[in-house]
Design an enzyme around this catalytic site. Structure first.
Site, PDB file in Angstrom:
ATOM      1  N   LYS A 108       0.849  -1.192   0.000  1.00  0.00           N
ATOM      2  CA  LYS A 108       0.000   0.000   0.000  1.00  0.00           C
ATOM      3  C   LYS A 108       0.880   1.235   0.000  1.00  0.00           C
ATOM      4  O   LYS A 108       2.006   1.199   0.505  1.00  0.00           O
ATOM      5  CB  LYS A 108      -0.914   0.024   1.235  1.00  0.00           C
ATOM      6  CG  LYS A 108      -2.182   0.837   1.035  1.00  0.00           C
ATOM      7  CD  LYS A 108      -3.198   0.089   0.179  1.00  0.00           C
ATOM      8  CE  LYS A 108      -4.502   0.852   0.050  1.00  0.00           C
ATOM      9  NZ  LYS A 108      -5.549   0.061  -0.614  1.00  0.00           N
ATOM     10  N   SER A 365      -8.157  -6.001 -10.594  1.00  0.00           N
ATOM     11  CA  SER A 365      -6.784  -5.552 -10.831  1.00  0.00           C
ATOM     12  C   SER A 365      -5.913  -6.727 -11.280  1.00  0.00           C
ATOM     13  O   SER A 365      -5.042  -6.574 -12.136  1.00  0.00           O
ATOM     14  CB  SER A 365      -6.206  -4.932  -9.556  1.00  0.00           C
ATOM     15  OG  SER A 365      -6.636  -3.605  -9.399  1.00  0.00           O
TER      16      SER A 365
END
Length: 473
Positions: A108, A365
């Site tokens: 992240k 994704s």
């Protein structure tokens, strides 16, 4: 650091929830800490000249796990982002990928910035500079670390990042796979924008297919007519609300934003509310519902399903005793704190956890990443073949029976799946399979009482098995 009233950080709250699953698993000493720890964290600070003055921006990229590569996770642009938040989100990505069987590690990123304070051109300069910092330090690469959109970012920012990487590494034939969530014209995938919201829809559909589970939650029948409150009206909240109302017949009775809420017991027209928000800058003045300034109180209204779809820690030990929903589907990351989770469960409120419910984004994704690596759109090879085969089947049926096939059947059988059809099919299958596995383990393990613990039990089991196979312990 993002903190909640109980004093726990977001990272600590996530770890405590994982600990419930770790207590059930029989793992060698120290493995629990190995699973929860971040592999690496990068902090960068870089200067950018904005309006004749130098501003210094700080950003982070955390890699929680590299048991599978690449590590995957979004980049958020927000004023409240910090290292601990990024680490917590990276950990959630690891668990999320394991739950829905996406072969990625968790990562992240975040940049400390308020995007609304900058023009488009200024944001492009800042984003490209941040991308260069990540790429130069090995935290942006189609084989090892692949970002995606998150809070404050979207297709535009992903296109800038991909283009920056391309110019840094023009010899990398797979450069377009360095990020996902790109515009379709630049290697993106049909259906990626609404993927997380559609994943919420598919998760709820699958839950309602299980009679015992929905009865336990105090719900009956299917989704049609169910009263839903959505907290957050960004990409995830908007698409989840729109799809559920248009395709499943639910009533979105309230939509909550940080500056107020809309309420209509007969249901809100989502497209009209969305248009009003963007054309007027907010909900005030919308004719299709009552505007209420205290959005936090609206979240405590009676409803069948509550969908928190904005940011973390919106349900805490302070308001958890007042929540009246029968089912909470966590579309945001970490919207319920550890203490609030305990209170809600003690009150018999069913919670479908974020690590499962909002996994639609990373599932699609994954599809986009595969498409970029194969350099061919899904369906290009087989679509016309499937159409012709359908026509041959129809012709054979008509010749055999001497009857004309109805037009609605003909149109369905003659249709070859396009890219968006295949993406939706793959997402639906992933969300179905994951919830079935969660329900199954919850039924088989008496010590597992809730869906969150079941989901983390599955994720941690897969991680531990992977580490063991790799010889880590």
């Amino acid at each position: 650091m993002t903190e909640v009233p109980g004093g726990l950080s977001f990272r600590q709250s996530v770890d405590h929830m994982v600990d419930r699953a770790l207590q059930i698993l029989d793992l060698p000493p120290g493995v629990d800490n190995a699973i929860k720890s971040c592999t690496s964290v990068l902090q960068v600070s870089f200067p950018v000249k904005i309006r004749d003055r130098i501003e210094v921006f700080t950003g982070w990229r955390a890699v929680h796990s590299i048991h599978r590569l690449p590590s995957k996770g979004g980049i958020r642009f927000a004023e409240n982002v910090d290292q601990m938040e990024v680490e917590a989100l990276a950990a959630l990505m690891t668990y999320k990928c394991a739950i829905v069987d996406v072969p990625f590690g968790g990562s992240k990123g975040g940049l400390h910035i308020n995007p609304e304070n900058y023009t488009r051109d200024e944001l492009q300069i800042i984003t490209r500079r941040f991308a260069r910092e990540l790429a130069n330090k090995g935290f942006l690469n189609p084989a090892t670390n692949v970002p995606a959109p998150d809070v404050g970012t979207g297709q535009r920012e992903m296109a800038w990042i991909a283009d920056t990487y391309k110019h840094l590494y023009p010899e990398d034939i797979n450069y377009v796979a360095c990020v996902t969530g790109k515009p379709v014209a630049h290697g993106g995938l049909q259906g990626r924008t609404e993927a997380t919201g559609r994943g919420v829809q598919f998760a709820l559909r699958e839950f309602f297919r299980h009679k015992e589970e929905r009865n336990e939650a105090g719900l009956d029948g299917d989704l049609e007519g169910k009263r839903i409150i959505v907290q957050g009206f960004g990409n995830v909240g908007y698409h989840a609300a729109r799809l559920l109302s248009e395709e499943d017949g639910v009533k979105i009775i309230a939509i909550i934003k940080h500056d107020g809420a809309l309420f209509n017991p007969d249901g809100i027209h989502i497209e009209e509310a969305f248009y009003h928000k963007y054309s007027h800058g907010g909900f005030q003045g919308f004719a299709g519902a009552e505007f209420l300034e205290d959005g936090a109180k609206v979240m405590e209204m009676e409803c069948d399903i509550l969908i928190p779809a904005a940011v973390e820690a919106v349900i805490t030990e302070d308001n958890a005793p007042n929540i009246q929903a029968k089912l909470i589907a966590e579309a945001a990351n970490g919207p319920i704190t550890f203490e609030a989770d305990r209170i809600l469960r003690s009150r018999g409120i069913t919670i479908l956890p974020d690590a499962y419910v909002n996994a639609g984004g990373v599932v699609v994704s994954y599809f986009e990443w595969i498409r970029n690596l194969t350099h061919i759109r899904f369906g290009r090879l087989e679509r016309r073949y499937d159409e012709n085969r359908g026509r041959h089947i129809l012709q054979a049926l008509e010749d055999t029976n001497g009857r004309t096939i109805p037009e609605w059947i003909r149109s369905e059988l003659e249709k070859g799946a396009n890219e968006e059809d295949l993406v939706r099919s793959g997402l639906d299958d992933s969300m179905r399979q994951a919830l079935q596995e969660i329900i199954d383990i919850r039924c088989r393990k008496e010590e597992i009482e809730d869906y969150r613990t079941a989901a983390y039990y599955i994720a941690v089991s897969k991680l531990a098995r992977s580490y063991q196979d790799l010889g880590v312990f």
